[in-house]
Each structure stands twice: as C-alpha cells, then as structure tokens.
Design a protein around this motif. Structure first.
Motif, PDB file in Angstrom:
ATOM      1  N   ASN A  61       0.482  -1.116  -0.183  1.00 36.58           N
ATOM      2  CA  ASN A  61       0.383  -0.366   0.049  1.00 36.58           C
ATOM      3  C   ASN A  61       0.929   1.034  -0.534  1.00 36.58           C
ATOM      4  O   ASN A  61       0.997   1.978  -0.621  1.00 36.58           O
ATOM      5  CB  ASN A  61      -0.836  -0.053   0.853  1.00 36.58           C
ATOM      6  N   ASN A  62       1.878   1.385   1.348  1.00 38.25           N
ATOM      7  CA  ASN A  62       2.521   3.109   0.892  1.00 38.25           C
ATOM      8  C   ASN A  62       4.329   2.852  -0.120  1.00 38.25           C
ATOM      9  O   ASN A  62       3.468   3.845  -0.750  1.00 38.25           O
ATOM     10  CB  ASN A  62       3.992   2.866   2.191  1.00 38.25           C
ATOM     11  N   LEU A  63       4.291   1.624  -1.025  1.00 40.99           N
ATOM     12  CA  LEU A  63       5.495   1.445  -1.669  1.00 40.99           C
ATOM     13  C   LEU A  63       4.331   2.295  -3.098  1.00 40.99           C
ATOM     14  O   LEU A  63       5.123   2.589  -3.648  1.00 40.99           O
ATOM     15  CB  LEU A  63       5.310   0.877  -2.044  1.00 40.99           C
ATOM     16  N   PHE A  64       3.345   1.831  -3.214  1.00 40.23           N
ATOM     17  CA  PHE A  64       2.122   1.898  -4.058  1.00 40.23           C
ATOM     18  C   PHE A  64       1.662   3.242  -3.897  1.00 40.23           C
ATOM     19  O   PHE A  64       2.350   4.077  -5.491  1.00 40.23           O
ATOM     20  CB  PHE A  64       0.918   1.167  -4.365  1.00 40.23           C
ATOM     21  N   LYS A  65       1.268   4.178  -2.921  1.00 40.76           N
ATOM     22  CA  LYS A  65       0.983   4.869  -2.898  1.00 40.76           C
ATOM     23  C   LYS A  65       1.597   6.399  -2.855  1.00 40.76           C
ATOM     24  O   LYS A  65       1.621   7.398  -3.968  1.00 40.76           O
ATOM     25  CB  LYS A  65       0.508   5.525  -1.438  1.00 40.76           C
ATOM     26  N   CYS A  67       4.325   5.809  -5.175  1.00 36.66           N
ATOM     27  CA  CYS A  67       4.552   5.755  -6.398  1.00 36.66           C
ATOM     28  C   CYS A  67       4.009   6.587  -6.952  1.00 36.66           C
ATOM     29  O   CYS A  67       4.123   8.032  -8.004  1.00 36.66           O
ATOM     30  CB  CYS A  67       4.555   4.490  -7.052  1.00 36.66           C
ATOM     31  N   VAL A  68       2.026   6.794  -6.664  1.00 40.18           N
ATOM     32  CA  VAL A  68       1.190   7.634  -7.250  1.00 40.18           C
ATOM     33  C   VAL A  68       1.750   8.689  -6.558  1.00 40.18           C
ATOM     34  O   VAL A  68       1.424  10.357  -7.730  1.00 40.18           O
ATOM     35  CB  VAL A  68      -0.005   7.251  -6.655  1.00 40.18           C
ATOM     36  N   ALA A  69       2.050   9.609  -5.799  1.00 42.49           N
ATOM     37  CA  ALA A  69       2.544  10.723  -5.505  1.00 42.49           C
ATOM     38  C   ALA A  69       3.201  11.737  -5.939  1.00 42.49           C
ATOM     39  O   ALA A  69       3.606  12.414  -6.444  1.00 42.49           O
ATOM     40  CB  ALA A  69       2.773  10.466  -3.500  1.00 42.49           C
ATOM     41  N   ASN A  70       3.910  10.878  -6.483  1.00 41.09           N
ATOM     42  CA  ASN A  70       5.626  10.947  -7.374  1.00 41.09           C
ATOM     43  C   ASN A  70       5.024  11.638  -9.011  1.00 41.09           C
ATOM     44  O   ASN A  70       5.286  12.157  -9.012  1.00 41.09           O
ATOM     45  CB  ASN A  70       5.993   9.900  -8.509  1.00 41.09           C
ATOM     46  N   ILE A  71       4.123  10.586  -9.564  1.00 39.55           N
ATOM     47  CA  ILE A  71       3.738  10.693 -10.763  1.00 39.55           C
ATOM     48  C   ILE A  71       2.914  12.112 -10.478  1.00 39.55           C
ATOM     49  O   ILE A  71       2.712  13.070 -11.159  1.00 39.55           O
ATOM     50  CB  ILE A  71       2.387   9.882 -10.905  1.00 39.55           C
ATOM     51  N   LEU A 137       0.867  15.451  -0.160  1.00 42.32           N
ATOM     52  CA  LEU A 137       0.303  14.514  -0.948  1.00 42.32           C
ATOM     53  C   LEU A 137       1.374  13.271  -0.187  1.00 42.32           C
ATOM     54  O   LEU A 137      -0.750  12.335   0.884  1.00 42.32           O
ATOM     55  CB  LEU A 137       0.779  14.056  -2.216  1.00 42.32           C
ATOM     56  N   LEU A 138       1.812  12.744   0.172  1.00 38.39           N
ATOM     57  CA  LEU A 138       1.658  11.723   0.936  1.00 38.39           C
ATOM     58  C   LEU A 138       1.468  11.640   2.816  1.00 38.39           C
ATOM     59  O   LEU A 138       0.616  10.405   3.184  1.00 38.39           O
ATOM     60  CB  LEU A 138       3.549  10.931   1.535  1.00 38.39           C
ATOM     61  N   GLU A 139       1.119  12.720   3.444  1.00 38.20           N
ATOM     62  CA  GLU A 139       0.909  13.138   4.431  1.00 38.20           C
ATOM     63  C   GLU A 139      -0.472  12.910   4.157  1.00 38.20           C
ATOM     64  O   GLU A 139      -1.140  11.996   5.533  1.00 38.20           O
ATOM     65  CB  GLU A 139       0.913  14.297   5.045  1.00 38.20           C
ATOM     66  N   ASP A 145      -7.504   6.845   1.522  1.00 36.06           N
ATOM     67  CA  ASP A 145      -7.392   6.115   0.577  1.00 36.06           C
ATOM     68  C   ASP A 145      -7.756   6.814  -1.104  1.00 36.06           C
ATOM     69  O   ASP A 145      -7.909   5.593  -1.761  1.00 36.06           O
ATOM     70  CB  ASP A 145      -8.137   4.731   0.549  1.00 36.06           C
ATOM     71  N   GLU A 146      -8.746   7.740  -0.783  1.00 36.12           N
ATOM     72  CA  GLU A 146     -10.126   8.851  -1.579  1.00 36.12           C
ATOM     73  C   GLU A 146      -9.003   9.705  -2.140  1.00 36.12           C
ATOM     74  O   GLU A 146      -8.617  10.443  -0.934  1.00 36.12           O
ATOM     75  CB  GLU A 146     -11.283   8.868  -1.488  1.00 36.12           C
ATOM     76  N   ILE A 147      -8.398  10.240  -3.513  1.00 35.82           N
ATOM     77  CA  ILE A 147      -7.887  11.847  -3.400  1.00 35.82           C
ATOM     78  C   ILE A 147      -8.525  12.344  -4.979  1.00 35.82           C
ATOM     79  O   ILE A 147      -8.659  11.119  -6.106  1.00 35.82           O
ATOM     80  CB  ILE A 147      -6.498  11.786  -3.650  1.00 35.82           C
ATOM     81  N   ASN A 148      -9.672  13.868  -4.703  1.00 39.49           N
ATOM     82  CA  ASN A 148      -9.294  14.317  -5.985  1.00 39.49           C
ATOM     83  C   ASN A 148      -9.134  15.143  -6.093  1.00 39.49           C
ATOM     84  O   ASN A 148      -8.430  16.115  -5.272  1.00 39.49           O
ATOM     85  CB  ASN A 148     -10.815  14.834  -5.980  1.00 39.49           C
ATOM     86  N   VAL A 149      -8.202  15.084  -7.361  1.00 37.21           N
ATOM     87  CA  VAL A 149      -7.089  15.758  -7.327  1.00 37.21           C
ATOM     88  C   VAL A 149      -6.906  17.195  -7.700  1.00 37.21           C
ATOM     89  O   VAL A 149      -5.984  18.553  -6.827  1.00 37.21           O
ATOM     90  CB  VAL A 149      -6.631  16.022  -9.033  1.00 37.21           C
ATOM     91  N   GLU A 150      -7.742  18.273  -8.201  1.00 36.94           N
ATOM     92  CA  GLU A 150      -8.950  19.197  -8.435  1.00 36.94           C
ATOM     93  C   GLU A 150      -8.907  19.707  -6.522  1.00 36.94           C
ATOM     94  O   GLU A 150      -8.355  21.479  -6.594  1.00 36.94           O
ATOM     95  CB  GLU A 150     -10.602  19.892  -9.340  1.00 36.94           C
ATOM     96  N   GLY A 151      -9.550  18.905  -5.800  1.00 40.55           N
ATOM     97  CA  GLY A 151      -9.954  19.019  -4.913  1.00 40.55           C
ATOM     98  C   GLY A 151      -8.232  19.502  -3.891  1.00 40.55           C
ATOM     99  O   GLY A 151      -8.556  20.083  -2.874  1.00 40.55           O
ATOM    100  N   PHE A 152      -7.640  18.443  -4.886  1.00 41.52           N
ATOM    101  CA  PHE A 152      -6.390  18.703  -3.045  1.00 41.52           C
ATOM    102  C   PHE A 152      -5.863  19.907  -3.631  1.00 41.52           C
ATOM    103  O   PHE A 152      -5.277  20.627  -2.951  1.00 41.52           O
ATOM    104  CB  PHE A 152      -5.878  17.015  -3.900  1.00 41.52           C
TER     105      PHE A 152
END
Length: 302
Positions: A61-65, A67-71, A137-139, A145-152
């Motif tokens: 979970n943490n590893l994948f998150k 990767c997602v945060a980086n992208i 992002l990581l915090e 487990d859910e994120i809306n990019v515009e809202g973030f």
C-alpha cells in the motif's frame, strides 16, 4: 483489497494516459488491478491489490501510494499550474483581448519556470516545488485512500497558488511595461516623422561606458553646439547620455544611422534597442571599419 482511488475533473484522457504509462510496470510488479469509471466529467481510477496472489513485497500500500504521489506531483506541476494561471487570467483580466491574455499567461509560465525572481534555477525550483507537493500528498494519503486531484490542489496546496499569483503579478507588470514602452516608441516615431531631416547619414560611435560621438556622412564631427537647447534640458532634468543621444538623433531625423560598436555590451544596450525601435530600417550596423579603430580605440588610449 482497495489501495487508492483517484478522481479528476479535467484533462481526463491526458492524465489517464500519464498514469497508465508510468504505473504500468508497477501494477505488474505488485500485481495490482485497476477499475476505471466515468461519471459525467469526472473520471475515477480505483487500484486494488489482488489478494489471491503471493506477494514478495511488504507494505505494498505505502509503496504504491508513494509511486502515485510522485506521478501526481508531476501532473500538478505540468498541468494544473498552467490551468490555474489560465483560469485566474480569465477571471481577473477579462477586459483584455485574447492575444493580450495569452501574452500574460506565457509570461507567467516563463517566470514560474525560470523563477529567477526568487533566486531559483529551473531545476532547483522544480525539485523544490515537487518535494513540497509530494510531502503534502504523502501526508494526506497516509490517512486517506481516496483523492480528488482538483480538490487537493485547491484546498491543500495554498503555497502553489501563492507562487502562481506572484508570477501573474510579475507577468502583468511586464505586460504593462511592454505596452507603455511600445506607446513611447510610437510617440518618438511620430516626432521623427514630423522632423525635417538635417542629415542624410549620421554615424554613431558608441562606447561601452555610454559615451558617444556623432559624425556626418563625410565623417565630419557633428558639432554639439547645434544641440545646446537639448543639452540644457539634459542638465536641468538630470538626464543621462542615453537621453541626450536619443534626443539628438530625433532632432536630426537622419535618413540613415550607422552604429559603430565599442563592444558586444554596447551593441546590446537598452539605448540601442530604443533607437532601433524608433528608426527601424534606417539603422545600419558597422561590423568594423577604419573609423572604428581611429575614433573609438583612439579614445580608449586617452
């Protein structure tokens, strides 16, 4: 088991393609599945861990998150920053025409990329901004487990908005200065057109220290007494050599101006750019002649 759900409202195809391209190998390595659903103008991507497989990694979970945060950090810097600028320009400078808005947007993007006004080079600025975005992002993903990019972007990245607004303010200042400069040049061009030419050719020998000498087409020195009134104005209003040179050339309104350089610095000086703007195709540039050596270099030895 669900790992993360990402949703976004704009640039659906582009963002989806970026995530697909950069997560493809990660999904295979970690044995992660993806579900995609679109509701109206919102695209949802849900990433799930296939639990029926044996996994060789812990804390997937943490590893994948991570990767997602980086992208997502790159996506925010490359896509959302520009979108933020465009929407702010439309809202704040609605009275400008499309070309003027584009000029401000281009200037703001250039400022953000260069970021010279806050003493960052291109790469340092991007690394600094990306690090800050990734940290937030990581915090956030640590507990969500859910994120809306515009809202973030709108609610969690206030510092990025501040950089964008600062860049826009600088871009608007540049735009106004450029417009005033062009209006100033037009006025000076009008003055030149109204003048009767006093010389067919004026040779300008410009030194690096800003001083200059003027000669006619026969290489006879132009007497400064002819500009006594201009000189008095320069003294009275505490103007400099650049102002005197521009005023002298406008008063003479020559058919041609030949510029003789002392150095590359002289060639690229602000006063030369103004003279070129005023006289345009009347300007000729000397690439070196006997008179350059005789007049400019002679003055160097004094």
């Amino acid at each position: 088991m669900a790992i993360i759900s990402i949703s976004f409202n704009d640039n659906l195809t582009q963002i989806n393609n970026i995530l697909n391209e950069r997560l493809c190998s990660v999904e295979r390595e970690y044995n992660i599945g993806k579900e995609m659903k679109e509701y109206g103008n919102i695209l949802f991507l849900k990433y799930n861990l296939n639990e029926d497989k044996n996994h060789k990694y812990k804390n997937i979970n943490n590893l994948f998150k991570h990767c997602v945060a980086n992208i997502l950090s790159d996506i925010i810097l490359d896509l959302y920053q520009e979108k933020m600028i465009e929407s702010t320009v439309e809202e704040k400078y609605y009275y400008l025409d499309s070309d003027e808005k584009k000029q401000i947007i281009d200037n703001a993007l250039k400022i953000l990329k260069n970021k010279s006004n806050i003493f960052y080079e291109d790469i340092e600025y991007r690394v600094s901004q990306k690090s800050r975005i990734m940290k937030v992002l990581l915090e956030y993903l640590e507990n969500n487990d859910e994120i809306n990019v515009e809202g973030f972007v709108n609610f969690r990245l206030k510092f990025l908005k501040n950089y964008v607004y600062s860049a826009l303010d600088s871009a608007m200042e540049e735009f106004i200065a450029d417009r005033e400069y062009r209006e100033f040049i037009k006025i000076l061009q009008y003055f030149v057109e109204m003048q009767e030419p006093k010389y067919f050719v004026v040779n300008v020998f410009l030194k690096e220290d800003g001083k200059y000498q003027l000669f006619d087409e026969k290489m006879k020195k132009i007497n400064s007494d002819a500009f006594e009134e201009i000189t008095q104005d320069i003294i009275e209003y505490n103007m400099d050599y650049d102002d005197l040179l521009i005023s002298s050339l406008i008063t003479m309104a020559p058919e041609k101006i030949v510029m003789h350089w002392d150095s590359e610095n002289s060639k690229n000086s602000n006063v030369i750019n103004i003279i070129k703007g005023i006289f345009k195709d009347k300007i000729l540039e000397c690439n070196g002649c006997p008179y350059c050596n005789a007049i400019i270099h002679k003055n160097h030895r004094k």
